[in-house]
Write a protein that holds these residues in place. Structure first.
Motif, PDB file in Angstrom:
ATOM      1  N   SER A   1       0.964  -1.173   0.063  1.00  0.00           N
ATOM      2  CA  SER A   1       0.081   0.024   0.084  1.00  0.00           C
ATOM      3  C   SER A   1       0.832   1.280  -0.096  1.00  0.00           C
ATOM      4  N   ALA A   2       1.988   1.300   0.696  1.00  0.00           N
ATOM      5  CA  ALA A   2       2.748   2.416   0.729  1.00  0.00           C
ATOM      6  C   ALA A   2       3.381   2.592  -0.448  1.00  0.00           C
ATOM      7  N   VAL A   3       4.069   1.759  -1.147  1.00  0.00           N
ATOM      8  CA  VAL A   3       4.638   1.900  -2.290  1.00  0.00           C
ATOM      9  C   VAL A   3       3.780   2.087  -3.466  1.00  0.00           C
ATOM     10  N   VAL A   4       2.757   1.612  -3.559  1.00  0.00           N
ATOM     11  CA  VAL A   4       1.718   1.785  -4.540  1.00  0.00           C
ATOM     12  C   VAL A   4       1.266   3.285  -4.539  1.00  0.00           C
ATOM     13  N   LEU A   5       0.879   3.703  -3.285  1.00  0.00           N
ATOM     14  CA  LEU A   5       0.339   5.000  -3.082  1.00  0.00           C
ATOM     15  C   LEU A   5       1.514   5.968  -3.347  1.00  0.00           C
ATOM     16  N   VAL A   6       2.877   5.640  -3.120  1.00  0.00           N
ATOM     17  CA  VAL A   6       3.921   6.611  -3.544  1.00  0.00           C
ATOM     18  C   VAL A   6       3.880   6.645  -5.081  1.00  0.00           C
ATOM     19  N   ILE A   7       3.669   5.650  -5.820  1.00  0.00           N
ATOM     20  CA  ILE A   7       3.638   5.407  -7.276  1.00  0.00           C
ATOM     21  C   ILE A   7       2.890   6.551  -7.936  1.00  0.00           C
ATOM     22  N   PHE A   8       1.590   6.440  -7.326  1.00  0.00           N
ATOM     23  CA  PHE A   8       0.388   7.031  -7.979  1.00  0.00           C
ATOM     24  C   PHE A   8       0.163   8.372  -7.212  1.00  0.00           C
ATOM     25  N   SER A   9       1.214   9.057  -6.474  1.00  0.00           N
ATOM     26  CA  SER A   9       0.995  10.219  -5.875  1.00  0.00           C
ATOM     27  C   SER A   9       1.836  11.439  -6.820  1.00  0.00           C
ATOM     28  N   PRO A  10       1.761  12.726  -6.400  1.00  0.00           N
ATOM     29  CA  PRO A  10       2.498  13.496  -6.944  1.00  0.00           C
ATOM     30  C   PRO A  10       4.026  13.680  -6.784  1.00  0.00           C
ATOM     31  N   VAL A  11       4.490  12.851  -6.021  1.00  0.00           N
ATOM     32  CA  VAL A  11       5.878  12.600  -6.138  1.00  0.00           C
ATOM     33  C   VAL A  11       6.699  12.024  -7.236  1.00  0.00           C
TER      34      VAL A  11
END
Length: 554
Positions: free
Chosen positions: A475-485
């Motif tokens: 969940s942490a990695v997926v949310l980072v990938i699909f975030s403004p980061v």
């Protein structure tokens, strides 16, 4: 990436590549000296590595004070020295929140993890989990999480290295900066493959002393310029920033709207809970001979780290007061990563002066030593987990010699270093404190729930552990990938695309509770109750240290 040293970005600043030959020679000499000293320490330590305990845990021969210095050296990374001061210089109050979060996190590590983990584990985080769980699934999950968290953290250190050399040598070519990242990666591989934990620990001790000395010196010189009046310093920083009183109040970076406020809360959760789940910090507690030394390690570390983060006030606000931090300035272009070295130059006498050149080169060399020490610790943590958990206990099912296991650890260090190098090159435009915050979010989501449940919940089982680790990690990695980061904003890693649907830059507020929730659900769904049989024995080990040396052998 734009040049960090375009003339005019910082008044009076000249690239060292165009500066006096003596100044550039001084810089190169100091860098060379740092590398030479650390390589010698590594070689010296390698002669004492004879067993797996020597390689993974330094023979458990370090005192509480020595390990406390090493822990502080591991924790006060380039993200702290370069990234946090840069965030403060650019965003004032909101930037200082990183310092507070990193410091408060140590209370969680001290009260909940340090002593108990030292007593109940052996070499890696997975040893503690595998004591009462099924070996193969738990070790596989823990090793995967360790490697992912370490790579996130490694990115920050590599980016810091590129920024430093760009500053010092006037490098404008992104290919050359990429070469610097490759060089740092090669050095960290050498440290880990040759020196192991013993060499890495001594490098971190030396680095901690250098970093504290350099930070105290710069803090003193900054305060001297403002007559040791903190109010005067903050006022000058607010005025020079061009943002006035808003610079000293919340909202410049977080809190402008509801999304910003939630993002700030998410960051705070990640920083406070992340330390207790960082693999390269956790394995440091195995280098001491007993639980009392583990406690003393954390106490020493808290003292050093607390003093350091208080001094980031002077570094960050001093940079805001004395440097140009406007939109096109060197500080802004580097996302704040060069604020501390440039501040050293200014308080040393300014650009072109001998004092300025010496202090700039000295502080940059210390920062470079910081990067080398931390990347070595991170690489060792992930390589150890791959060799000890995945290879020795999962693939070889325990039928492996120590010699073979150590050989695999060295090859793993090379592979992990290569991956970190490849990912760091496109990440150069991100602030390194921010990158580390992402690593904290992943660690708090994947590792901390499993560690705490295993220590304090008798019903916790293998299904709960694997669901917690994989669920929090994914969940942490997926949310980072699909975030403004990663995409969707001018400062993203990929600027030509927009596939971001998650609005927050830090995923902690979603992924951390999810990691705990999945641990509970997985435990209740799982039918395996065998883990309960060894809970009392684990509790006795964790509280007393009795039988700790054999904790991972069952």
């Amino acid at each position: 990436m734009n040049s960090l040293l375009t003339p005019g970005l910082v008044p009076g600043l000249i690239p060292l590549a165009d500066a006096e030959p003596g100044n550039q020679a001084l810089t190169i000499s100091l860098f060379t000296a740092v590398v030479a000293v650390t390589l010698y320490i590594t070689w010296w330590a390698s002669r004492q590595n004879k067993t797996a305990a020597d390689y993974y845990a330094g023979g458990r021969s370090f005192s509480g004070a020595q390990n406390g210095l090493a822990v502080a050296g591991d924790y006060m990374s380039a993200a702290s020295f370069l990234g946090i001061s840069g965030q403060i210089a650019l965003y004032g109050y909101d930037g200082f929140l990183y310092s507070i979060g990193f410091l408060v996190a140590w209370l969680v590590a001290l009260l909940l993890v340090a002593e108990l983990l030292r007593n109940s584990g052996r070499f890696t985080m997975a040893d503690q989990l595998a004591f009462r769980m099924k070996q193969r699934p738990v070790r596989t999950a823990a090793a995967t999480s360790t490697i992912v968290v370490s790579i996130f953290y490694l990115l920050a250190q590599m980016v810091g290295a590129g920024s430093l050399v760009g500053l010092l040598l006037g490098v404008t070519d992104s290919t050359v900066k990429a070469g610097v990242i490759v060089l740092v990666g090669a050095l960290m591989i050498v440290y880990v493959t040759i020196g192991g934990m013993r060499g890495t620990t001594w490098v971190q001790i030396v680095k901690a002393v250098l970093l504290m000395t350099g930070t105290v010196l710069i803090t003193f010189l900054v305060l001297l310029k403002f007559d040791f009046n903190l109010s005067k310093l903050l006022g000058a920083a607010a005025d020079n920033s061009g943002k006035g009183d808003a610079f000293l109040q919340p909202g410049l970076l977080y809190g402008k709207d509801l999304v910003g406020q939630i993002d700030f809360l998410s960051l705070g959760l990640a920083l406070v809970l992340g330390t207790a789940g960082l693999p390269h910090i956790l394995i440091r507690f195995y280098t001491v001979p007993d639980s009392r030394s583990a406690r003393r390690s954390v106490q020493w570390a808290i003292g050093l780290i607390g003093a350091f983060y208080l001094m980031t006030l002077a570094l960050g606000f001093g940079a805001a007061a004395l440097l140009d931090t406007g939109k096109d300035s060197a500080v802004a272009v580097s996302k704040g990563n060069v604020a501390s070295p440039l501040l050293a130059e200014v308080v040393g006498g300014g650009a072109g002066s001998t004092g300025g050149a010496i202090l700039l080169a000295l502080i940059a060399a210390v920062a470079f030593a910081t990067i080398l020490a931390v990347v070595a610790g991170l690489t060792l943590a992930s390589a150890s987990s791959f060799a000890h958990d995945l290879y020795a206990n999962v693939l070889a099912k325990g039928r492996v010699t120590e010699k073979d296991e150590l050989r695999v650890a060295r090859f793993a260090a090379i592979g992990i270093g290569a991956v970190a190098i490849g990912l760091a090159i496109p990440a150069q435009k991100l602030n390194i404190a921010f990158l580390v915050a992402l690593a904290f979010a992943v660690a708090a989501s994947a590792n901390l729930p499993a560690l705490l449940f295993n220590l304090f919940w008798k019903r916790f089982n293998t299904t709960g552990a694997t669901w917690s680790i994989y669920g929090g990690l994914t969940s942490a990695v997926v949310l980072v990938i699909f975030s403004p980061v990663v995409s969707g904003s001018p400062t993203s890693m990929i600027t030509g695309a927009d596939f971001s649907w998650f609005p927050l830059s830090n995923p902690g507020i979603v992924s951390i509770p999810l990691g705990f929730l999945l641990g509970v659900v997985g435990t209740l769904v799982g039918k395996d109750r065998s883990s309960e049989d060894r809970y009392q024995e684990l509790s006795v080990r964790a509280l007393t240290g009795a039988g700790a040396e054999g904790a991972a052998k069952h």
